[in-house]
Structures are given as C-alpha cells and as structure tokens.
Design an enzyme around this catalytic site. Structure first.
Site, PDB file in Angstrom:
ATOM      1  N   ASP A   9       6.323  -0.249  -4.039  1.00 34.56           N
ATOM      2  CA  ASP A   9       6.882   0.858  -3.254  1.00 34.56           C
ATOM      3  C   ASP A   9       6.153   1.095  -1.938  1.00 34.56           C
ATOM      4  O   ASP A   9       4.947   1.554  -1.883  1.00 34.56           O
ATOM      5  CB  ASP A   9       6.866   2.161  -3.993  1.00 34.56           C
ATOM      6  CG  ASP A   9       7.779   1.947  -5.387  1.00 34.56           C
ATOM      7  OD1 ASP A   9       8.791   1.501  -5.296  1.00 34.56           O
ATOM      8  OD2 ASP A   9       7.123   2.605  -6.463  1.00 34.56           O
ATOM      9  N   LEU A  10       6.689   1.044  -0.788  1.00 34.35           N
ATOM     10  CA  LEU A  10       6.080   0.841   0.492  1.00 34.35           C
ATOM     11  C   LEU A  10       5.173   1.993   0.626  1.00 34.35           C
ATOM     12  O   LEU A  10       5.943   3.021   1.020  1.00 34.35           O
ATOM     13  CB  LEU A  10       6.903   0.592   1.638  1.00 34.35           C
ATOM     14  CG  LEU A  10       6.380   0.227   2.832  1.00 34.35           C
ATOM     15  CD1 LEU A  10       5.470  -0.584   3.237  1.00 34.35           C
ATOM     16  CD2 LEU A  10       7.593   0.233   4.027  1.00 34.35           C
ATOM     17  N   ASP A  11       4.037   1.987   1.128  1.00 33.79           N
ATOM     18  CA  ASP A  11       3.125   3.034   1.264  1.00 33.79           C
ATOM     19  C   ASP A  11       3.230   4.235   0.469  1.00 33.79           C
ATOM     20  O   ASP A  11       2.911   5.540   0.953  1.00 33.79           O
ATOM     21  CB  ASP A  11       3.806   3.678   2.571  1.00 33.79           C
ATOM     22  CG  ASP A  11       3.128   2.616   3.783  1.00 33.79           C
ATOM     23  OD1 ASP A  11       2.104   1.992   3.731  1.00 33.79           O
ATOM     24  OD2 ASP A  11       3.968   2.787   4.730  1.00 33.79           O
ATOM     25  N   GLU A  12       3.415   4.119  -0.918  1.00 38.57           N
ATOM     26  CA  GLU A  12       3.481   5.080  -1.859  1.00 38.57           C
ATOM     27  C   GLU A  12       2.742   4.920  -3.211  1.00 38.57           C
ATOM     28  O   GLU A  12       2.844   5.230  -4.171  1.00 38.57           O
ATOM     29  CB  GLU A  12       5.281   5.257  -2.423  1.00 38.57           C
ATOM     30  CG  GLU A  12       6.132   5.599  -1.102  1.00 38.57           C
ATOM     31  CD  GLU A  12       7.603   5.875  -1.860  1.00 38.57           C
ATOM     32  OE1 GLU A  12       7.509   6.032  -3.076  1.00 38.57           O
ATOM     33  OE2 GLU A  12       8.438   6.152  -0.974  1.00 38.57           O
ATOM     34  N   LEU A  67       4.128   9.618   7.457  1.00 34.60           N
ATOM     35  CA  LEU A  67       5.264   8.849   6.683  1.00 34.60           C
ATOM     36  C   LEU A  67       5.707   9.807   5.615  1.00 34.60           C
ATOM     37  O   LEU A  67       4.711  10.707   5.053  1.00 34.60           O
ATOM     38  CB  LEU A  67       4.670   7.658   6.065  1.00 34.60           C
ATOM     39  CG  LEU A  67       4.388   6.487   6.790  1.00 34.60           C
ATOM     40  CD1 LEU A  67       3.753   5.138   6.152  1.00 34.60           C
ATOM     41  CD2 LEU A  67       5.881   6.119   7.607  1.00 34.60           C
TER      42      LEU A  67
END
Length: 283
Positions: A225-228, A195
């Site tokens: 915050d998706l995958d952050e 990602l």
C-alpha cells in the site's frame, strides 16, 4: 568479558510475563539496563524490550536455552540481538541527496551506530559522495521493462552485503508489491506528510498554493500500500503566508532528513515493533 544484548518479545497479554523473563535472566546473572513494555488493550497483545548485560561465559545460545521455558510457556515471539555487531544499511537514493548526507553525518559523529554497506541509485548524482566516503556505489537504472530484474539485483546485493535494513533516502521509484512484501519490516521510506492531499510533482508548491500552515515528514515501513505502511516517526513545523515555495522546500528537506535518521536509529536499536498496521515504538 560481559556482552550486551537486546531482547524484544510479543505475545498475548496475561499475568506473569515480565516476572518469568526477568527471573530467567537473573538466574543467568544478567543485569537489566533498560526495560520498556506496552499492553495494547485493543488487541490484547503485550510488547516488551529489554536491554541487558550478560556475564562472561553466558553467550547467545545460553540465553536462548535459559529463556526457552518462559517463551514456550507464554507463546512468545522473540528476537535476541547482540549489540556488539555493528548494523549494516543499504541506502537507495535518486537525485535528491539531503537525507543520504544527513545519515552519513550522523554515522560519522557516532550518533548513529551503523555502517552503510552500499548505495544503490538509478542516477549518477551521488557517486561522488559514495567515492568520498569509500562506499560501493551501484548504478541500477530502472524502467518498465527491467523493474523486476532491477529489484532482484537489489535483493541479491542486500543478501551479499548482509544488511539489516534498506533505507529509501528519497528514492523516487515505486517498489513492486512483490519486493515490498518480500522485505516487509526491513525497508524504511521517507515522504512529505502532504499525502494524500498533495500527490505527484512539486508537493510543496501545491501546499503553498493552498496556504498550508503546517508541513512535515513521515518515516514508515514500506508495504504494497503506497506510503501507507506502519509509521515509525513523524515531525511537523509551522509555516506562514510569508514563506515562498522554495522556503517550504528548504524547511521540508530539513525535516525529512531528521525524521528519517531518527527512524533508522529507532529500528537499528530494536525499539520498533510491528503491531498490525501500526508500530510500538519504545523511545
């Protein structure tokens, strides 16, 4: 009988922090077994983790009273944990069970000192594993119409079981912003490190088509915050043009399992401290 504790603290950096804390502990007859500290020069924040043994008769209340002058003087944010209490985990999983199985194995052999109090899934695939391990299995299907209600069920279950951490062991659902915010710092997720280059379905196949030379995995805290979210642990491995997409998937499963287990262990041992969008990780 003596007891083992872990103290973590953070505050604005200034001279005398370490001396103040260790002097108070010495005055209580405590013996420090491990000490880690970090000064973030960019933010001016100081972070510290102390593992120590307290003598018989010195309990948690006595420690908090003894440390109060130092914590108030420096405006410290502190956490004091009794190591005698076994930590509890709630694991959420979908169909891929490799990271769940690795966590169970590391618990079985004693490398991970924890108990899986419950397994939540939106599929039936891991029920047999849960039954074999004697772990309560909660099938909670989720869709657009019931997402909020399903997440409330998960929160209620986490409270009921008294878990210290929720682990997304390849749980293939996006958590709502409300859920992620409510449990910030208490949910760990694992994902492949492609990602944002390779989003969506079959990331390893996409990576193979692009001829990548490195694959990996990242364990992080869940945020809106998706995958952050703040990163806890990562690992990479070199791959070659001779490897098929299935070879990459197999290598990726192996890395994901190891990275997630290490991140869970670091968190449960209070070795991870949040520092804005980053983490301080004391190995």
């Amino acid at each position: 009988m003596s007891a083992n504790f872990i103290l973590t603290l953070s505050c604005a950096d200034r001279p005398g922090i370490v001396a103040a804390v260790t002097t108070e502990l010495a005055g209580l007859g405590c013996n420090i077994a491990e000490s880690n500290q970090f000064w973030d020069k960019e933010t001016g924040q100081f972070f510290m983790r102390l593992a120590f043994t307290a003598p018989e008769g010195v309990d948690r209340d006595a420690l908090e009273r003894g440390l109060k002058p130092a914590t108030e003087r420096f405006g410290m944010r502190t956490t004091l944990v009794d190591q005698a209490r076994k930590k509890k985990i709630l694991v959420m999983v979908s169909k891929f069970d490799h990271t769940l199985l690795h966590l169970l194995y590391q618990i079985r052999v004693g490398w991970l000192d924890a108990e899986i109090a419950a397994i939540v899934s939106n599929h039936e695939d891991s029920r047999r594993t849960a039954d074999y391990e004697g772990i309560p299995y909660h099938l909670l299907p989720v869709g657009k119409d019931n997402k909020a209600a399903q997440e409330e069920q998960v929160i209620a279950l986490a409270k009921e079981t008294g878990v210290d951490l929720i682990v997304l062991a390849r749980y293939m659902q996006i958590l709502s912003d409300k859920f992620a915010t409510r449990l910030y710092g208490q949910i760990i997720n694992i994902h492949h490190s492609f990602l944002p280059s390779f989003k969506g379905a079959k990331p390893y196949h996409q990576a193979h088509e692009r001829g990548v030379k490195l694959i990996g995995a990242t364990a992080h805290y869940v945020t809106p915050d998706l995958d952050e979210g703040p990163i806890i642990e990562q690992e990479t491995a070199r791959v070659t043009h001779a490897m098929s997409p299935d070879d990459l998937v197999a290598a990726g499963r192996d890395i994901e399992s190891r990275v997630l287990a290490r991140a869970v262990k670091l968190h449960l041992e209070n070795r991870v401290m949040l520092n804005g969008k980053k983490t301080v990780v004391f190995g």
